[in-house]
Design a protein around this motif. Structure first.
Motif, mmCIF file in Angstrom:
data_model
loop_
_atom_site.group_PDB
_atom_site.id
_atom_site.type_symbol
_atom_site.label_atom_id
_atom_site.label_comp_id
_atom_site.label_asym_id
_atom_site.label_seq_id
_atom_site.Cartn_x
_atom_site.Cartn_y
_atom_site.Cartn_z
ATOM 1 N N ARG A 213 0.829 -1.209 0.000
ATOM 2 C CA ARG A 213 0.000 0.000 0.000
ATOM 3 C C ARG A 213 0.855 1.247 0.000
ATOM 4 N NH1 ARG A 213 -2.134 -0.061 5.910
ATOM 5 N NH2 ARG A 213 -0.203 -0.202 7.096
ATOM 6 N N ALA A 214 0.230 2.355 -0.395
ATOM 7 C CA ALA A 214 0.865 3.666 -0.366
ATOM 8 C C ALA A 214 -0.221 4.716 -0.179
ATOM 9 C CB ALA A 214 1.651 3.924 -1.644
ATOM 10 N N GLY A 215 0.101 5.784 0.531
ATOM 11 C CA GLY A 215 -0.861 6.863 0.775
ATOM 12 C C GLY A 215 -0.585 7.519 2.103
ATOM 13 N N ASP A 216 -1.496 8.369 2.537
ATOM 14 C CA ASP A 216 -1.304 9.021 3.831
ATOM 15 C C ASP A 216 -2.445 8.760 4.798
ATOM 16 O OD1 ASP A 216 -3.231 10.578 2.662
ATOM 17 O OD2 ASP A 216 -2.086 12.430 2.658
ATOM 18 N N ASN A 226 1.938 6.334 4.837
ATOM 19 C CA ASN A 226 1.650 4.899 4.906
ATOM 20 C C ASN A 226 2.202 4.227 3.658
ATOM 21 O OD1 ASN A 226 0.265 5.545 7.211
ATOM 22 N ND2 ASN A 226 -1.770 5.183 6.376
ATOM 23 N N VAL A 227 3.369 3.635 3.774
ATOM 24 C CA VAL A 227 4.026 2.997 2.627
ATOM 25 C C VAL A 227 4.662 1.697 3.103
ATOM 26 C CG1 VAL A 227 5.777 3.170 0.837
ATOM 27 C CG2 VAL A 227 4.511 5.208 1.520
ATOM 28 N N ALA A 256 1.869 6.408 9.821
ATOM 29 C CA ALA A 256 1.858 7.544 10.742
ATOM 30 C C ALA A 256 1.391 7.108 12.123
ATOM 31 C CB ALA A 256 0.940 8.641 10.205
ATOM 32 N N ALA A 257 2.035 7.650 13.147
ATOM 33 C CA ALA A 257 1.652 7.393 14.534
ATOM 34 C C ALA A 257 0.956 8.630 15.084
ATOM 35 C CB ALA A 257 2.881 7.058 15.372
ATOM 36 N N TYR A 258 -0.201 8.431 15.684
ATOM 37 C CA TYR A 258 -0.992 9.551 16.188
ATOM 38 C C TYR A 258 -1.034 9.531 17.706
ATOM 39 C CZ TYR A 258 -2.510 9.373 11.328
ATOM 40 O OH TYR A 258 -2.530 9.328 9.957
ATOM 41 N N MET A 259 -0.563 10.588 18.307
ATOM 42 C CA MET A 259 -0.613 10.776 19.748
ATOM 43 C C MET A 259 -1.806 11.686 20.071
ATOM 44 S SD MET A 259 1.938 8.935 20.643
ATOM 45 C CE MET A 259 2.326 9.335 22.331
ATOM 46 N N PRO A 260 -2.049 11.987 21.351
ATOM 47 C CA PRO A 260 -3.113 12.946 21.664
ATOM 48 C C PRO A 260 -2.941 14.260 20.903
ATOM 49 C CG PRO A 260 -2.399 11.847 23.655
ATOM 50 C CD PRO A 260 -1.478 11.387 22.559
ATOM 51 N N MET A 261 -4.058 14.859 20.531
ATOM 52 C CA MET A 261 -4.064 16.068 19.711
ATOM 53 C C MET A 261 -4.802 17.186 20.436
ATOM 54 S SD MET A 261 -5.105 14.232 16.126
ATOM 55 C CE MET A 261 -4.239 12.754 15.585
ATOM 56 N N PRO A 262 -4.546 18.446 20.076
ATOM 57 C CA PRO A 262 -5.275 19.564 20.701
ATOM 58 C C PRO A 262 -6.740 19.561 20.278
ATOM 59 C CG PRO A 262 -3.252 20.306 19.633
ATOM 60 C CD PRO A 262 -3.502 18.906 19.160
#
Length: 801
Positions: A213-216, A226-227, A256-262
């Motif tokens: 796969r490839a993309g974001d 995401n590759v 991509a790794a997602y942590m807590p966001m505002p």
């Protein structure tokens, strides 16, 4: 009053279950065949059998179920399994997963093990920045997923007292396969899956499969985040009394790794209203930005380490495994499974340490601020954050596992004994830096600031080589875990209708190695421009002090269950069990004596314990099934959390009800769903103010519902998955609202072997919060929370081979 209401709810559902039982008793066709809805299961029991004949709670997911649910990550697959709580907001890894009644008090899945073909992906489910789902990918090479909740899991695997999720892959015994192409409609995603298996002759089989796969993804990072992909192969040889199989897996994937966001929040702690902030959509935004592509830090070897932020969660795994099974004369049988995996990677993710206005984030030491690389003064009315970049190298997470089992059948008894041997390396290094960044969900700009004397304090937004606000968190782990676990199980028929099974397991763990932490700072020309800037005068690095590690732990686990088959359609079961999960890296850096196994402080935190009791009723018919389970769980654990730097020692108890069902109305319409009620409480804690509170992130109700219509060449339906409200922290102040996610699907069979489909995930853009750093609404009405992803729609074409 609340307790009475909860008891009434349980009584009502229990009464309905008894009514279903009485109805089933009065119907005919006691010998009805139920194979189509009662799968044979192999996970969590010594003798593969139909689920109605087991005294455990188990669910099976087929590839079609998973594809229709449109999961965007591995953890999202588990949301549709009754009793499984999967906080799948972190991306393709770093998810928090547990089983009904057992808390999510640490990251990952401390009490639940993810397996591939009966062996664990990692030996521990809660290692910091190296979670099991990070090294697990679902693709079309998987033939089914079995999920055991509670029960026998404590004696069938190490460190899994709450449950097992087992990915079972293709062997090639059935000729055929598929190639599918998936494309994101409203987000950038391009993925190809393939698998094919075939008999070579009457007793030899081969299969291959994987994906690329490839993309974001559904969040806009501004680059291809995401590759990667995965390739698998299996070779199987059957002979008269058994079989031999060898298989391999190659995984190289970065996501991509997602942590807590505002996230903005108004209202009250009891009735909050969460909303996106200006310029930051909580459903689609990401803190990753094209303006921060490279990071430099001092690596564990003392040299400059340059990292590429597009690597995100980099997962590298090379595995080779084998299975051997042979039936001897006289009812004896040997089964052996063995696997070696070379695992490594990286975890790179921005974390908002402080969020607020210019004055709140930057404060008095800074007299002026511009957007990095420009002379443009920042907007004083906008929102900014001091961001800590979690840069963790997963140097060596290699593991070896061998599970040997010897069984004997005699009369109505099956007994088996075995030996489990495992080795797990935990070698990682932390090198975190501090940046200043605007709060913007797409291509956020970095900030440069100056002191009152006009001196530049930052370099392209980098404020500090390290995290001075949290102290020196540079760390290096180099530890090894050696697990030896003999086990035994026995199953026998007490009467024609009653079967009893029990088991024991004794885990002996030996831990060795060392670790080192940060100590002070050094001066170093990090950007190698020949000049020492102000932020290069204090570069955090590892200290010279190394702490040796050499201790042992042991876990005694047991389970005892009984199943009463009233007839071929009705069964009652009951089970008690106790097990534990050994603490790995999370108890390091806590000032214990790590070379003394009998040190009281270390002894108290080496093992986290779970005790469970469950009982229920299973009903089967030609067109439906119902599973009803009452459960109790008691948990005793310790934990250390890097983001809050708080050490906890808590005890929990919970009880509740779990329902799992399927109903086929006719040849065209069917329904399946699940429901879980949990009443949980903290019974003891280091922070005594939290005693009698509800454990954080524990909803009272979880539910899923899936109506499905098949007519001629069309198939349509949706998955509805949701939870009720829960608390962000153990202080029970800030509520995280309940939410419901709707994932519809539509497919059309163009020809006999070509299928077109359209799938949606969270199509109504539900804003669901799975965790939050704050325990109450702050004065500036901004929290740092991890939301689920917003709407994403994909289309695919699948060719059956």
């Amino acid at each position: 009053m609340k307790g009475r209401l909860n008891q009434r709810k349980i009584f009502l559902v229990g009464t309905l279950s008894i009514g279903a039982f009485m109805f089933a008793q009065n119907t005919e066709t006691d010998t009805v065949k139920t194979a189509s809805i009662d799968d044979v299961v192999v996970t969590g029991n010594a003798n593969p059998k139909a689920s109605i004949k087991t005294s455990i709670s188990i669910s099976t997911l087929k590839p079609k179920d998973i594809e229709q649910a449109a999961p965007r990550t591995t953890a999202e697959i588990f949301r549709t399994i009754p009793g499984i709580r999967a906080e799948s907001s972190g991306g393709e890894g770093n998810s928090n997963i547990t089983v009904r009644g057992v808390p999510v008090s640490a990251g990952g899945s401390r009490y639940l093990l993810i397996q591939e073909d009966g062996l664990p992906v990692l030996q521990f489910g809660d290692m910091a920045f190296a979670t099991q789902d990070q090294f697990t990918r679902f693709d079309s090479f998987v033939s089914r997923i079995e999920a055991v909740r509670g029960g026998s899991a404590s004696v069938f695997a190490s460190n899994s007292p709450a449950g097992i999720i087992n990915f079972i892959t293709n062997t090639g015994e059935k000729r055929g396969g598929s190639i599918s192409q998936e494309l994101g409609v409203d987000y950038r995603n391009y993925r190809t899956d393939f698998n094919y298996g075939t008999p070579i002759n009457d007793d030899t089989f081969v299969s291959v499969g994987g994906f690329f796969r490839a993309g974001d993804g559904a969040r806009k990072t501004g680059f291809n985040s995401n590759v990667g992909g995965q390739f698998r192969m299996s070779f199987m040889k059957k002979f008269e009394k058994g079989y031999f199989r060898v298989y391999t897996k190659l995984l190289d994937d970065r996501t991509a790794a997602y942590m807590p966001m505002p996230i903005g929040v108004t209202g009250t702690n009891e009735d909050p209203v969460y909303k996106s902030l200006p310029n930051y959509d909580a459903l689609t935004g990401a803190m990753q930005t094209i303006n921060l592509q490279k990071d430099r830090a001092i690596g564990s070897d003392g040299n400059i380490l340059e990292s590429d932020l597009s690597d995100g969660m980099r997962s590298l795994s090379k595995s080779i495994g084998a299975e051997f099974s042979y039936n001897f004369d006289g009812g004896w049988k040997i089964d052996n499974k063995i696997r070696y995996s070379a695992n490594s990677g990286q975890f790179l993710a921005p974390f908002p340490a402080t969020v607020g206005t210019f004055a709140e984030v930057l404060g008095a030491p800074y007299s002026s601020a511009t957007y990095a690389g420009t002379n443009t003064a920042i907007d004083q009315n906008a929102i900014y954050m001091r961001m800590h970049l979690f840069n963790t190298k997963l140097n060596d997470f290699n593991n070896f596992t061998n599970n040997f089992n010897l069984s004997k059948k005699f009369g109505g008894v099956k007994a088996n004994v075995g030996l489990y041997k495992a080795l797990q390396n935990v070698n990682m290094s932390w090198q975190w830096n501090t940046y200043l960044q605007e709060v913007n969900g797409y291509n956020a700009r970095l900030l440069d600031v100056r002191n009152p004397a006009g001196n530049l304090l930052t370099t392209n937004g980098l404020l500090a080589y390290g995290t001075p606000a949290w102290g020196n968190l540079n760390r290096n782990y180099d530890t090894k875990y050696d697990i030896t676990a003999p086990f035994a199980q026995i199953e026998f028929k007490a009467t024609e209708n009653i079967s009893i099974d029990g088991g024991v397991r004794y885990d002996l763990g030996k831990v060795s190695g060392s670790f080192a932490g940060g100590s002070g700072s050094i001066t170093k020309d990090m950007n190698q421009d020949g000049t020492i800037s102000l932020n290069e005068q204090n570069v955090y690095a590892l200290g010279s002090s190394i702490t040796p590690v050499k201790y042992e732990y042991d876990i005694f686990s047991w389970t005892l269950g009984a199943n009463y088959a009233i007839n071929s359609k009705n069964a009652l079961f009951i089970r008690g069990s106790q097990g534990g999960s050994a603490a790995a890296d999370r108890i390091l850096f806590s000032s214990y004596n790590y070379t003394n196994s009998s040190d009281p402080g270390l002894e108290a935190v080496k093992v986290n314990k779970v005790t469970q009791v469950e009982g229920g009723y299973k009903l089967r018919s030609t067109n439906f099934f119902v599973n009803t389970t009452l459960f109790y769980a008691g948990t005793e654990e310790s934990n250390y959390e890097a983001t809050t730097q708080i050490e906890t020692k808590n005890k929990y108890r919970s009880f509740g009800l779990e329902l799992d069902g399927f109903y086929k109305l006719n040849d065209y319409i069917d329904f399946k769903g699940g429901f879980t009620y949990t009443n949980a409480k903290i019974t003891n804690a280091k922070d005594e103010t939290t005693i009698d509170n509800t454990p954080r992130r524990t909803p009272q109700f979880m539910y899923s519902f899936n109506p499905n219509v098949n007519y001629n060449k069309f198939s349509a339906g949706f998955y509805l998955v949701g939870v009720t409200k829960s608390y962000s922290q153990d202080n029970n102040k800030l509520v995280m609202n309940g939410y419901t996610v709707v994932n519809p699907y539509l497919s059309y069979r163009l020809t006999s072997n070509i299928n077109l489909s359209l799938n949606g995930n969270n199509v109504f853009d539900a804003l669901g919060i799975t965790e939050a750093e704050e325990g109450s609404i702050p004065a500036n009405n901004i929290v740092r929370a991890r939301p689920i992803q917003g709407r994403s729609i994909s289309m695919s074409i699948k060719l059956d081979l």
